[in-house]
Scaffold this motif. Structure first.
Motif, PDB file in Angstrom:
ATOM      1  N   UNK A  62     -28.096 -16.444  23.156  1.00 29.28           N
ATOM      2  CA  UNK A  62     -27.482 -16.039  21.892  1.00 29.28           C
ATOM      3  C   UNK A  62     -26.399 -17.041  21.520  1.00 29.28           C
ATOM      4  N   UNK A  63     -26.245 -17.286  20.235  1.00 25.96           N
ATOM      5  CA  UNK A  63     -25.315 -18.322  19.779  1.00 25.96           C
ATOM      6  C   UNK A  63     -23.988 -17.712  19.383  1.00 25.96           C
ATOM      7  N   UNK A  64     -22.927 -18.196  20.021  1.00 24.42           N
ATOM      8  CA  UNK A  64     -21.562 -17.777  19.696  1.00 24.42           C
ATOM      9  C   UNK A  64     -21.005 -18.698  18.623  1.00 24.42           C
ATOM     10  N   UNK A  65     -20.287 -18.118  17.658  1.00 22.47           N
ATOM     11  CA  UNK A  65     -19.609 -18.938  16.663  1.00 22.47           C
ATOM     12  C   UNK A  65     -18.142 -18.551  16.602  1.00 22.47           C
ATOM     13  N   UNK A  66     -17.295 -19.555  16.429  1.00 22.24           N
ATOM     14  CA  UNK A  66     -15.863 -19.339  16.239  1.00 22.24           C
ATOM     15  C   UNK A  66     -15.438 -19.731  14.817  1.00 22.24           C
ATOM     16  N   UNK A  67     -16.417 -19.988  13.944  1.00 24.75           N
ATOM     17  CA  UNK A  67     -16.104 -20.379  12.569  1.00 24.75           C
ATOM     18  C   UNK A  67     -15.390 -19.244  11.841  1.00 24.75           C
ATOM     19  N   UNK A  68     -14.276 -19.571  11.202  1.00 29.97           N
ATOM     20  CA  UNK A  68     -13.494 -18.548  10.500  1.00 29.97           C
ATOM     21  C   UNK A  68     -13.921 -18.482   9.041  1.00 29.97           C
ATOM     22  N   UNK A  69     -15.117 -17.947   8.839  1.00 33.68           N
ATOM     23  CA  UNK A  69     -15.691 -17.779   7.509  1.00 33.68           C
ATOM     24  C   UNK A  69     -15.926 -16.290   7.257  1.00 33.68           C
ATOM     25  N   UNK A  70     -16.181 -15.955   5.996  1.00 33.63           N
ATOM     26  CA  UNK A  70     -16.465 -14.562   5.697  1.00 33.63           C
ATOM     27  C   UNK A  70     -17.744 -14.094   6.388  1.00 33.63           C
ATOM     28  N   UNK A 119     -27.681  -8.812  18.903  1.00 36.15           N
ATOM     29  CA  UNK A 119     -26.701  -9.287  17.918  1.00 36.15           C
ATOM     30  C   UNK A 119     -25.409  -8.481  18.074  1.00 36.15           C
ATOM     31  N   UNK A 120     -24.276  -9.191  18.018  1.00 32.01           N
ATOM     32  CA  UNK A 120     -22.977  -8.531  18.039  1.00 32.01           C
ATOM     33  C   UNK A 120     -22.090  -9.309  17.074  1.00 32.01           C
ATOM     34  N   UNK A 121     -22.097  -8.867  15.834  1.00 30.88           N
ATOM     35  CA  UNK A 121     -21.456  -9.615  14.757  1.00 30.88           C
ATOM     36  C   UNK A 121     -20.317  -8.780  14.197  1.00 30.88           C
ATOM     37  N   UNK A 122     -19.116  -8.917  14.808  1.00 30.35           N
ATOM     38  CA  UNK A 122     -17.925  -8.251  14.287  1.00 30.35           C
ATOM     39  C   UNK A 122     -17.288  -9.143  13.221  1.00 30.35           C
ATOM     40  N   UNK A 123     -16.044  -8.870  12.860  1.00 31.56           N
ATOM     41  CA  UNK A 123     -15.412  -9.602  11.760  1.00 31.56           C
ATOM     42  C   UNK A 123     -14.665 -10.846  12.234  1.00 31.56           C
ATOM     43  N   UNK A 124     -14.705 -11.867  11.392  1.00 28.44           N
ATOM     44  CA  UNK A 124     -13.837 -13.025  11.598  1.00 28.44           C
ATOM     45  C   UNK A 124     -12.420 -12.675  11.145  1.00 28.44           C
ATOM     46  N   UNK A 125     -11.490 -13.575  11.448  1.00 27.54           N
ATOM     47  CA  UNK A 125     -10.111 -13.361  11.018  1.00 27.54           C
ATOM     48  C   UNK A 125     -10.016 -13.260   9.492  1.00 27.54           C
ATOM     49  N   UNK A 126     -10.754 -14.105   8.808  1.00 28.20           N
ATOM     50  CA  UNK A 126     -10.694 -14.125   7.344  1.00 28.20           C
ATOM     51  C   UNK A 126     -11.248 -12.827   6.744  1.00 28.20           C
ATOM     52  N   UNK A 127     -12.387 -12.388   7.235  1.00 31.51           N
ATOM     53  CA  UNK A 127     -12.973 -11.149   6.719  1.00 31.51           C
ATOM     54  C   UNK A 127     -12.102  -9.943   7.057  1.00 31.51           C
ATOM     55  N   UNK A 128     -11.513  -9.956   8.221  1.00 30.82           N
ATOM     56  CA  UNK A 128     -10.631  -8.861   8.627  1.00 30.82           C
ATOM     57  C   UNK A 128      -9.401  -8.793   7.720  1.00 30.82           C
ATOM     58  N   UNK A 129      -8.881  -9.934   7.324  1.00 29.94           N
ATOM     59  CA  UNK A 129      -7.665  -9.975   6.519  1.00 29.94           C
ATOM     60  C   UNK A 129      -7.916  -9.584   5.069  1.00 29.94           C
ATOM     61  N   UNK A 130      -9.075  -9.985   4.534  1.00 28.20           N
ATOM     62  CA  UNK A 130      -9.273  -9.838   3.094  1.00 28.20           C
ATOM     63  C   UNK A 130     -10.301  -8.778   2.685  1.00 28.20           C
ATOM     64  N   UNK A 131     -11.475  -8.791   3.270  1.00 29.42           N
ATOM     65  CA  UNK A 131     -12.591  -8.074   2.653  1.00 29.42           C
ATOM     66  C   UNK A 131     -13.192  -6.943   3.476  1.00 29.42           C
ATOM     67  N   UNK A 132     -13.059  -6.986   4.789  1.00 32.77           N
ATOM     68  CA  UNK A 132     -13.844  -6.062   5.605  1.00 32.77           C
ATOM     69  C   UNK A 132     -15.302  -6.476   5.605  1.00 32.77           C
ATOM     70  N   UNK A 133     -16.176  -5.565   5.955  1.00 23.58           N
ATOM     71  CA  UNK A 133     -17.593  -5.909   5.988  1.00 23.58           C
ATOM     72  C   UNK A 133     -18.374  -4.963   6.866  1.00 23.58           C
TER      73      UNK A 133
END
Length: 216
Positions: A62-70, A119-133
């Motif tokens: 599984x691919x881990x990402x640390x990209x701080x995108x929505x 799949x385990x896709x929680x929120x990035x910092x940006x999504x957590x701060x602004x939009x949720x998801x």
């Protein structure tokens, strides 16, 4: 299909804010075979099993990402723990949730619960701060005999999505002690219990466009 996906992605961009970057999602759609044992030979037993052990596997494929995108591309997105081994961090969360969910089950059939994360896709910092998801989580599961390893159930893909808070809602949730880890753990515990007790009753939540994009 391409036109439809482009239209959906454009709609997401407009809804998030003009400055928000979105990386095209890439998912491991099929995952890997669960435990590589012979195919299951029986339907999932309902409702009475006694789970003697829980085995959770988080494949290193599984691919881990640390990209701080929505909406970053990747199979594992997890930021609430300090930087480190995301595979192990996620395995700990899922293991804890599954053990809680099966606690107290005392049916006549003893079984080991095998879970393999897809799949385990929680929120990035940006999504957590602004939009949720959406906390977009999926796993394969089955029951096997503790003595022989013989499958007692079919392999089942479980989609276990959960609304993810952002902005003020996230701040308020944190003030109540509802961290992402706590909410996800509680949710997965409820999901696995429902799936084992009454498999036909479980339905994944319907959470709209972001949910769809997380699975593409």
């Amino acid at each position: 299909m391409l036109i439809t996906r482009l239209t959906m992605t454009l709609g997401l961009c407009l809804s998030l804010v003009a400055c928000g970057a979105v990386e095209p999602p890439s998912r491991n759609a099929s995952g890997e075979p669960l435990a590589a044992i012979s195919p299951a030979i029986a339907p999932l037993p309902v409702p009475s099993v006694s789970v003697t052990d829980v085995q959770v596997v988080v494949p290193r494929s599984l691919r881990v990402t640390e990209a701080n995108l929505f909406l970053p591309s990747g199979d594992i997105v997890w930021r609430e723990d300090p930087a480190g081994d995301r595979y192990q961090q996620v395995q700990t969360i899922v293991q804890s949730a599954m053990e809680r969910g099966v606690a107290g089950m005392n049916g006549p059939v003893e079984a080991i619960l095998q879970v393999q994360l897809v799949r385990f896709h929680a929120l990035t910092e940006k999504a957590r701060k602004f939009t949720g998801g959406v906390h977009s989580i999926a796993f394969d599961m089955r029951l096997v005999d503790p003595a022989t390893g013989t499958p007692l159930s079919d392999v089942r893909r479980v989609e276990a999505d959960l609304e993810a808070y952002g902005g003020k809602a996230a701040i308020n949730a944190m003030a109540r002690g509802e961290t992402q880890k706590r909410r996800i753990t509680d949710h997965l515990a409820q999901v696995i219990q429902q799936v084992l007790v009454d498999p036909n009753s479980y339905r994944n939540a319907r959470l709209g466009l972001l949910q769809t994009l997380n699975k593409m």
